[in-house]
Design a protein around this motif. Structure first.
Motif, PDB file in Angstrom:
ATOM      1  N   UNK A  46       0.865  -1.171   0.000  1.00  0.00           N
ATOM      2  CA  UNK A  46       0.000   0.000   0.000  1.00  0.00           C
ATOM      3  C   UNK A  46       0.900   1.219   0.000  1.00  0.00           C
ATOM      4  N   UNK A  47       0.678   2.103  -0.957  1.00  0.00           N
ATOM      5  CA  UNK A  47       1.524   3.283  -1.053  1.00  0.00           C
ATOM      6  C   UNK A  47       0.718   4.461  -1.583  1.00  0.00           C
ATOM      7  N   UNK A  48       1.103   5.665  -1.177  1.00  0.00           N
ATOM      8  CA  UNK A  48       0.402   6.832  -1.709  1.00  0.00           C
ATOM      9  C   UNK A  48       0.842   7.136  -3.137  1.00  0.00           C
ATOM     10  N   UNK A  49      -0.090   7.588  -3.930  1.00  0.00           N
ATOM     11  CA  UNK A  49       0.194   8.080  -5.277  1.00  0.00           C
ATOM     12  C   UNK A  49      -0.456   9.453  -5.419  1.00  0.00           C
ATOM     13  N   UNK A  50       0.109  10.265  -6.282  1.00  0.00           N
ATOM     14  CA  UNK A  50      -0.468  11.585  -6.525  1.00  0.00           C
ATOM     15  C   UNK A  50      -1.367  11.480  -7.742  1.00  0.00           C
ATOM     16  N   UNK A  51      -2.624  11.845  -7.577  1.00  0.00           N
ATOM     17  CA  UNK A  51      -3.622  11.767  -8.647  1.00  0.00           C
ATOM     18  C   UNK A  51      -3.932  13.171  -9.156  1.00  0.00           C
ATOM     19  N   UNK A  52      -3.851  13.346 -10.455  1.00  0.00           N
ATOM     20  CA  UNK A  52      -4.205  14.619 -11.085  1.00  0.00           C
ATOM     21  C   UNK A  52      -5.122  14.330 -12.278  1.00  0.00           C
ATOM     22  N   UNK A  53      -6.219  13.642 -11.973  1.00  0.00           N
ATOM     23  CA  UNK A  53      -7.267  13.338 -12.957  1.00  0.00           C
ATOM     24  C   UNK A  53      -8.612  13.518 -12.273  1.00  0.00           C
ATOM     25  N   UNK A  54      -9.675  13.513 -13.036  1.00  0.00           N
ATOM     26  CA  UNK A  54     -11.034  13.639 -12.477  1.00  0.00           C
ATOM     27  C   UNK A  54     -11.205  14.912 -11.645  1.00  0.00           C
ATOM     28  N   UNK A  55     -10.570  15.999 -12.033  1.00  0.00           N
ATOM     29  CA  UNK A  55     -10.619  17.238 -11.250  1.00  0.00           C
ATOM     30  C   UNK A  55     -10.125  17.028  -9.824  1.00  0.00           C
ATOM     31  N   UNK A  56      -9.273  16.043  -9.632  1.00  0.00           N
ATOM     32  CA  UNK A  56      -8.668  15.753  -8.332  1.00  0.00           C
ATOM     33  C   UNK A  56      -7.181  16.023  -8.456  1.00  0.00           C
ATOM     34  N   UNK A  57      -6.612  16.661  -7.450  1.00  0.00           N
ATOM     35  CA  UNK A  57      -5.172  16.931  -7.425  1.00  0.00           C
ATOM     36  C   UNK A  57      -4.714  16.708  -5.988  1.00  0.00           C
ATOM     37  N   UNK A  58      -4.483  15.435  -5.643  1.00  0.00           N
ATOM     38  CA  UNK A  58      -4.165  15.090  -4.257  1.00  0.00           C
ATOM     39  C   UNK A  58      -3.527  13.712  -4.179  1.00  0.00           C
ATOM     40  N   UNK A  59      -2.976  13.397  -3.023  1.00  0.00           N
ATOM     41  CA  UNK A  59      -2.447  12.058  -2.766  1.00  0.00           C
ATOM     42  C   UNK A  59      -3.603  11.147  -2.365  1.00  0.00           C
ATOM     43  N   UNK A  60      -3.499   9.904  -2.768  1.00  0.00           N
ATOM     44  CA  UNK A  60      -4.487   8.899  -2.400  1.00  0.00           C
ATOM     45  C   UNK A  60      -3.781   7.548  -2.283  1.00  0.00           C
ATOM     46  N   UNK A  61      -4.456   6.577  -1.740  1.00  0.00           N
ATOM     47  CA  UNK A  61      -3.866   5.256  -1.585  1.00  0.00           C
ATOM     48  C   UNK A  61      -3.974   4.421  -2.849  1.00  0.00           C
ATOM     49  N   UNK A  62      -2.989   3.567  -3.035  1.00  0.00           N
ATOM     50  CA  UNK A  62      -2.995   2.610  -4.142  1.00  0.00           C
ATOM     51  C   UNK A  62      -2.311   1.347  -3.646  1.00  0.00           C
ATOM     52  N   UNK A  63      -2.633   0.240  -4.260  1.00  0.00           N
ATOM     53  CA  UNK A  63      -1.949  -1.004  -3.916  1.00  0.00           C
ATOM     54  C   UNK A  63      -1.126  -1.455  -5.119  1.00  0.00           C
ATOM     55  N   UNK A  64       0.140  -1.731  -4.852  1.00  0.00           N
ATOM     56  CA  UNK A  64       1.073  -2.237  -5.857  1.00  0.00           C
ATOM     57  C   UNK A  64       1.195  -3.731  -5.605  1.00  0.00           C
ATOM     58  N   UNK A  65       0.755  -4.539  -6.547  1.00  0.00           N
ATOM     59  CA  UNK A  65       0.793  -5.994  -6.407  1.00  0.00           C
ATOM     60  C   UNK A  65       1.884  -6.530  -7.326  1.00  0.00           C
ATOM     61  N   UNK A  66       3.002  -6.949  -6.736  1.00  0.00           N
ATOM     62  CA  UNK A  66       4.093  -7.576  -7.491  1.00  0.00           C
ATOM     63  C   UNK A  66       3.913  -9.087  -7.370  1.00  0.00           C
ATOM     64  N   UNK A  67       4.006  -9.794  -8.491  1.00  0.00           N
ATOM     65  CA  UNK A  67       3.729 -11.231  -8.473  1.00  0.00           C
ATOM     66  C   UNK A  67       4.769 -11.987  -9.289  1.00  0.00           C
ATOM     67  N   UNK A  68       5.109 -13.196  -8.797  1.00  0.00           N
ATOM     68  CA  UNK A  68       6.142 -14.019  -9.425  1.00  0.00           C
ATOM     69  C   UNK A  68       5.723 -15.480  -9.373  1.00  0.00           C
ATOM     70  N   UNK A  69       5.895 -16.180 -10.470  1.00  0.00           N
ATOM     71  CA  UNK A  69       5.629 -17.619 -10.554  1.00  0.00           C
ATOM     72  C   UNK A  69       6.948 -18.316 -10.857  1.00  0.00           C
TER      73      UNK A  69
END
Length: 195
Positions: free
Chosen positions: A136-159
């Motif tokens: 879970x990490x913050x990302x800066x969003x500048x879309x949808x008339x939004x200009x702020x940090x929000x949460x995102x999940x980075x899923x790294x996967x390996x087989x």
């Protein structure tokens, strides 16, 4: 076979959305493409051209009614000489997801959703050997008339597998399991339960 799952939380913003293309000796990212409501674009995402499972996941979440959307993905493969013999071929990648509810989704909501995805992975692994890292990490969003940090999940996967071909097939099953874990019902339960 085991599924090794790790969880982490970062505090620094490393990603801003939208972002431009980036190419280096180890990465090739063609930049952010807003796929929401545009499954026809998701079909042609270059990062998913070698994976039917990733393409299906991107198409499904592009067409879905939930708030979840992809802000990035990539695939790759390598040899891990430190892995046990018979498991040295690795096919992996990542997908980074956020919610258009932005500041109304907190870390506890993401944790609830990722715990459910982890349960799905454990049920689906069968004979596969997978490593999945949720961050879970913050990302800066500048879309949808939004200009702020929000949460995102980075899923790294390996087989991991004995042969390159087996690792690629296992990765397809892994991505399909991740897709099932992020089902519309799971997203609704995980990211919207407190709204």
């Amino acid at each position: 076979m085991p599924v090794n799952i790790t969880n982490a939380q970062g505090d620094e913003v490393h990603t801003s959305v939208p972002y431009p293309s980036f190419f280096s000796s180890t990465r090739s990212n063609r930049g952010f493409v807003d796929l929401r409501g545009r499954p026809e674009l998701a079909v042609s995402i270059a990062e998913a051209e070698t994976s039917k499972a990733l393409r299906a996941f991107l198409v499904r979440i592009a067409a879905t009614r939930t708030t979840l959307f992809s802000i990035g993905c990539d695939l790759g493969h390598h040899v891990d000489p430190a892995a046990p013999k018979g498991r040295r071929r690795v096919a992996g990648g990542y997908i980074q997801l956020t919610s258009s509810l932005y500041d109304r989704v907190g870390p506890q909501d993401w944790a609830r959703l990722c715990n459910g995805v982890s349960d799905t992975l454990q049920q689906c692994a069968h004979l596969d050997e997978w490593d999945v890292h949720f961050k879970l990490e913050p990302v800066w969003i500048d879309i949808d008339d939004v200009d702020q940090a929000t949460g995102a999940v980075h899923v790294a996967f390996y087989a991991n597998a004995k042969t390159h071909h087996d690792a690629l097939r296992s990765r397809e099953r892994l991505i399909a399991a991740i897709d099932r874990g992020f089902s519309d019902e799971a997203v609704d339960a995980g990211l919207r339960s407190d709204l």
